[in-house]
Design a protein around this motif. Structure first.
Motif, PDB file in Angstrom:
ATOM      1  N   ALA A 225       0.812  -1.221   0.000  1.00 41.86           N
ATOM      2  CA  ALA A 225       0.000   0.000   0.000  1.00 41.86           C
ATOM      3  C   ALA A 225       0.843   1.267   0.000  1.00 41.86           C
ATOM      4  O   ALA A 225       0.315   2.359  -0.253  1.00 41.86           O
ATOM      5  N   SER A 226       2.136   1.150   0.274  1.00 42.75           N
ATOM      6  CA  SER A 226       3.003   2.321   0.342  1.00 42.75           C
ATOM      7  C   SER A 226       3.756   2.575  -0.960  1.00 42.75           C
ATOM      8  O   SER A 226       4.500   3.547  -1.061  1.00 42.75           O
ATOM      9  N   VAL A 227       3.559   1.715  -1.945  1.00 46.45           N
ATOM     10  CA  VAL A 227       4.266   1.840  -3.223  1.00 46.45           C
ATOM     11  C   VAL A 227       3.243   2.056  -4.323  1.00 46.45           C
ATOM     12  O   VAL A 227       2.262   1.313  -4.414  1.00 46.45           O
ATOM     13  N   PRO A 228       3.430   3.047  -5.191  1.00 49.02           N
ATOM     14  CA  PRO A 228       2.453   3.303  -6.261  1.00 49.02           C
ATOM     15  C   PRO A 228       2.296   2.091  -7.163  1.00 49.02           C
ATOM     16  O   PRO A 228       3.256   1.400  -7.477  1.00 49.02           O
ATOM     17  N   ARG A 229       1.067   1.831  -7.568  1.00 54.00           N
ATOM     18  CA  ARG A 229       0.813   0.752  -8.501  1.00 54.00           C
ATOM     19  C   ARG A 229       1.144   1.205  -9.913  1.00 54.00           C
ATOM     20  O   ARG A 229       1.044   2.366 -10.255  1.00 54.00           O
ATOM     21  N   ARG A 230       1.529   0.238 -10.730  1.00 54.05           N
ATOM     22  CA  ARG A 230       1.870   0.556 -12.102  1.00 54.05           C
ATOM     23  C   ARG A 230       0.626   0.976 -12.884  1.00 54.05           C
ATOM     24  O   ARG A 230      -0.478   0.524 -12.613  1.00 54.05           O
ATOM     25  N   LYS A 231       0.811   1.827 -13.886  1.00 53.59           N
ATOM     26  CA  LYS A 231      -0.316   2.307 -14.682  1.00 53.59           C
ATOM     27  C   LYS A 231      -1.041   1.169 -15.381  1.00 53.59           C
ATOM     28  O   LYS A 231      -2.227   1.267 -15.685  1.00 53.59           O
ATOM     29  N   ALA A 232      -0.311   0.084 -15.650  1.00 51.67           N
ATOM     30  CA  ALA A 232      -0.920  -1.047 -16.343  1.00 51.67           C
ATOM     31  C   ALA A 232      -1.893  -1.819 -15.461  1.00 51.67           C
ATOM     32  O   ALA A 232      -2.712  -2.582 -15.959  1.00 51.67           O
ATOM     33  N   ASP A 233      -1.799  -1.608 -14.145  1.00 53.74           N
ATOM     34  CA  ASP A 233      -2.684  -2.321 -13.229  1.00 53.74           C
ATOM     35  C   ASP A 233      -4.121  -1.838 -13.406  1.00 53.74           C
ATOM     36  O   ASP A 233      -4.377  -0.650 -13.559  1.00 53.74           O
ATOM     37  N   VAL A 234      -5.057  -2.767 -13.387  1.00 55.53           N
ATOM     38  CA  VAL A 234      -6.460  -2.431 -13.544  1.00 55.53           C
ATOM     39  C   VAL A 234      -7.226  -2.946 -12.333  1.00 55.53           C
ATOM     40  O   VAL A 234      -7.058  -4.088 -11.916  1.00 55.53           O
ATOM     41  N   GLY A 235      -8.103  -2.107 -11.788  1.00 57.92           N
ATOM     42  CA  GLY A 235      -8.898  -2.530 -10.650  1.00 57.92           C
ATOM     43  C   GLY A 235      -8.103  -2.569  -9.363  1.00 57.92           C
ATOM     44  O   GLY A 235      -6.916  -2.281  -9.320  1.00 57.92           O
ATOM     45  N   ARG A 236      -8.777  -2.957  -8.294  1.00 54.01           N
ATOM     46  CA  ARG A 236      -8.104  -2.989  -7.004  1.00 54.01           C
ATOM     47  C   ARG A 236      -7.381  -4.312  -6.821  1.00 54.01           C
ATOM     48  O   ARG A 236      -7.744  -5.331  -7.420  1.00 54.01           O
ATOM     49  N   PRO A 237      -6.356  -4.330  -5.980  1.00 50.82           N
ATOM     50  CA  PRO A 237      -5.582  -5.561  -5.776  1.00 50.82           C
ATOM     51  C   PRO A 237      -6.381  -6.616  -5.023  1.00 50.82           C
ATOM     52  O   PRO A 237      -7.363  -6.313  -4.352  1.00 50.82           O
ATOM     53  N   ALA A 238      -5.923  -7.860  -5.120  1.00 53.07           N
ATOM     54  CA  ALA A 238      -6.561  -8.950  -4.387  1.00 53.07           C
ATOM     55  C   ALA A 238      -6.171  -8.930  -2.919  1.00 53.07           C
ATOM     56  O   ALA A 238      -6.940  -9.355  -2.055  1.00 53.07           O
ATOM     57  N   ILE A 239      -4.952  -8.450  -2.626  1.00 51.86           N
ATOM     58  CA  ILE A 239      -4.486  -8.297  -1.247  1.00 51.86           C
ATOM     59  C   ILE A 239      -3.783  -6.958  -1.121  1.00 51.86           C
ATOM     60  O   ILE A 239      -2.912  -6.621  -1.928  1.00 51.86           O
ATOM     61  N   ILE A 240      -4.167  -6.189  -0.120  1.00 48.85           N
ATOM     62  CA  ILE A 240      -3.473  -4.951   0.229  1.00 48.85           C
ATOM     63  C   ILE A 240      -2.608  -5.227   1.445  1.00 48.85           C
ATOM     64  O   ILE A 240      -3.094  -5.707   2.476  1.00 48.85           O
ATOM     65  N   HIS A 241      -1.328  -4.927   1.336  1.00 47.51           N
ATOM     66  CA  HIS A 241      -0.368  -5.190   2.407  1.00 47.51           C
ATOM     67  C   HIS A 241       0.127  -3.856   2.955  1.00 47.51           C
ATOM     68  O   HIS A 241       0.739  -3.071   2.239  1.00 47.51           O
ATOM     69  N   PHE A 242      -0.127  -3.604   4.227  1.00 47.04           N
ATOM     70  CA  PHE A 242       0.287  -2.350   4.862  1.00 47.04           C
ATOM     71  C   PHE A 242       1.724  -2.492   5.369  1.00 47.04           C
ATOM     72  O   PHE A 242       1.985  -2.479   6.574  1.00 47.04           O
ATOM     73  N   ALA A 243       2.642  -2.632   4.433  1.00 43.62           N
ATOM     74  CA  ALA A 243       4.053  -2.797   4.782  1.00 43.62           C
ATOM     75  C   ALA A 243       4.620  -1.489   5.339  1.00 43.62           C
ATOM     76  O   ALA A 243       4.107  -0.406   5.079  1.00 43.62           O
ATOM     77  N   GLY A 244       5.697  -1.622   6.111  1.00 44.14           N
ATOM     78  CA  GLY A 244       6.301  -0.431   6.716  1.00 44.14           C
ATOM     79  C   GLY A 244       5.731  -0.144   8.085  1.00 44.14           C
ATOM     80  O   GLY A 244       4.910  -0.896   8.621  1.00 44.14           O
ATOM     81  N   GLY A 245       6.154   0.955   8.671  1.00 44.02           N
ATOM     82  CA  GLY A 245       5.790   1.265  10.046  1.00 44.02           C
ATOM     83  C   GLY A 245       4.531   2.085  10.225  1.00 44.02           C
ATOM     84  O   GLY A 245       4.024   2.208  11.340  1.00 44.02           O
TER      85      GLY A 245
END
Length: 318
Positions: A225-245
């Motif tokens: 969730a802290s890294v921008p998704r690529r423009k080629a990505d379509v729709g929302r992800p299957a898993i959102i990971h709140f990595a980092g602090g």
């Protein structure tokens, strides 16, 4: 695909201690709510210090086809492994997974508690891995074993610098292969040998033990969730990971993806809970709102290395 993978009964494993009860509840609620029709689910929770009342609260409202199995982990079994900063000893519970699961379990999906499942986990369960003991996704910030914060001892271990480094938050595990190949013992040996250089705890140990021997999952199944998704990505992800602090249970922000965490939390017995307002939280909100975090997130890992160097907490907390 093996007979174990074709089963309509999906096996998921995770780990938590008493401090992570609410994130655990939200993650599992998202998992259960999005499980496909016709699927059944066994969830094995490796835990330390989670009381009976909290266990009932976490599994409250689950459909009958979803069953929680609580397995008490012994923190003392992980003595001598590196810890620093805020990380609890429960981060190492996943290493003991094959020994703690019933012998009949041959395959399992591992999910960390700092994520949300937004699609049918059965689709991941059906993923073909060939003869690889692990399916995972290349880390978005630490892409190679030779990257900063990768595998510190890769040269001494004879691992090629170009080998990809995976994120251990979402894994499809061939449990039999882990048992056969003694993955836990190999990871622990590495962590003890290089403990003063280890950055990402169990994840680094697993990358050292399984370098070049894992299958790549589709990117949707572990979106940082802290890294921008690529423009080629379509729709929302299957898993959102709140990595980092900057977890949503530590700081309330206006980020839409982090807002989904509260939506699922409100479907649990912990509905209505929110982090207390604070000056730090307000600053974090600004940091994320103007897009600075997505620009500077890789530097957070550098900062974590500095914190590790200062704290040197080389023994598990008791």
């Amino acid at each position: 695909m093996t007979a174990a993978a074709k089963s309509d009964r999906v096996v998921v494993a995770c780990a938590s201690d008493a401090e992570y009860v609410r994130p655990l509840a939200a993650m599992l609620r998202s998992l259960v709510d999005n499980l496909g029709t016709g699927r059944a689910l066994d969830v094995y929770i490796l835990h330390s210090g989670i009381g009976e009342s909290e266990r009932r609260a976490i599994a409250h409202g689950w459909p009958e086809r979803c069953t929680a199995h609580w397995l008490t982990a012994d923190e003392n079994a992980f003595g001598g492994l590196p810890l620093w900063g805020r990380m609890p000893v429960s981060t190492y519970f996943k290493l003991a997974l094959p020994d703690m699961l019933p012998r009949s379990v041959r395959r399992a999906i591992w999910l960390d508690c700092d994520l949300l499942v937004l699609d049918d986990i059965g689709l991941l369960w059906d993923r073909e891995m060939g003869n690889r003991p692990l399916g995972a996704l290349q880390d978005a910030v630490v892409p190679l074993v030779s990257s900063r914060c990768g595998v510190a001892g890769y040269r001494e271990l004879g691992i090629d610098a170009s080998e990809k480094y995976f994120n251990a938050g979402v894994m499809v595990i061939d449990v039999e292969a882990w048992r056969r190949d003694k993955v836990q013992a190999r990871a622990v040996d590495y962590l003890k040998r290089y403990q003063r250089a280890v950055v990402f705890w169990d994840q680094e140990g697993l990358n050292a033990a399984l370098a070049g021997r894992w299958a790549s999952l589709d990117e949707a199944w572990n979106h940082n969730a802290s890294v921008p998704r690529r423009k080629a990505d379509v729709g929302r992800p299957a898993i959102i990971h709140f990595a980092g602090g900057l977890k949503p249970w530590r700081f309330r922000t206006d980020d839409p993806e982090r807002g989904i965490y509260y939506d699922y939390l409100d479907r649990t017995s912990f509905r209505g809970w929110r982090p207390s307002p604070s000056i730090t939280g307000a600053l974090v909100n600004v940091y994320e709102a103007v897009g600075l975090r997505r620009t500077f997130y890789p530097l957070e890992n550098v900062g974590m290395r500095m914190i590790r160097g200062l704290s040197r907490r080389l023994s598990p907390r008791r």
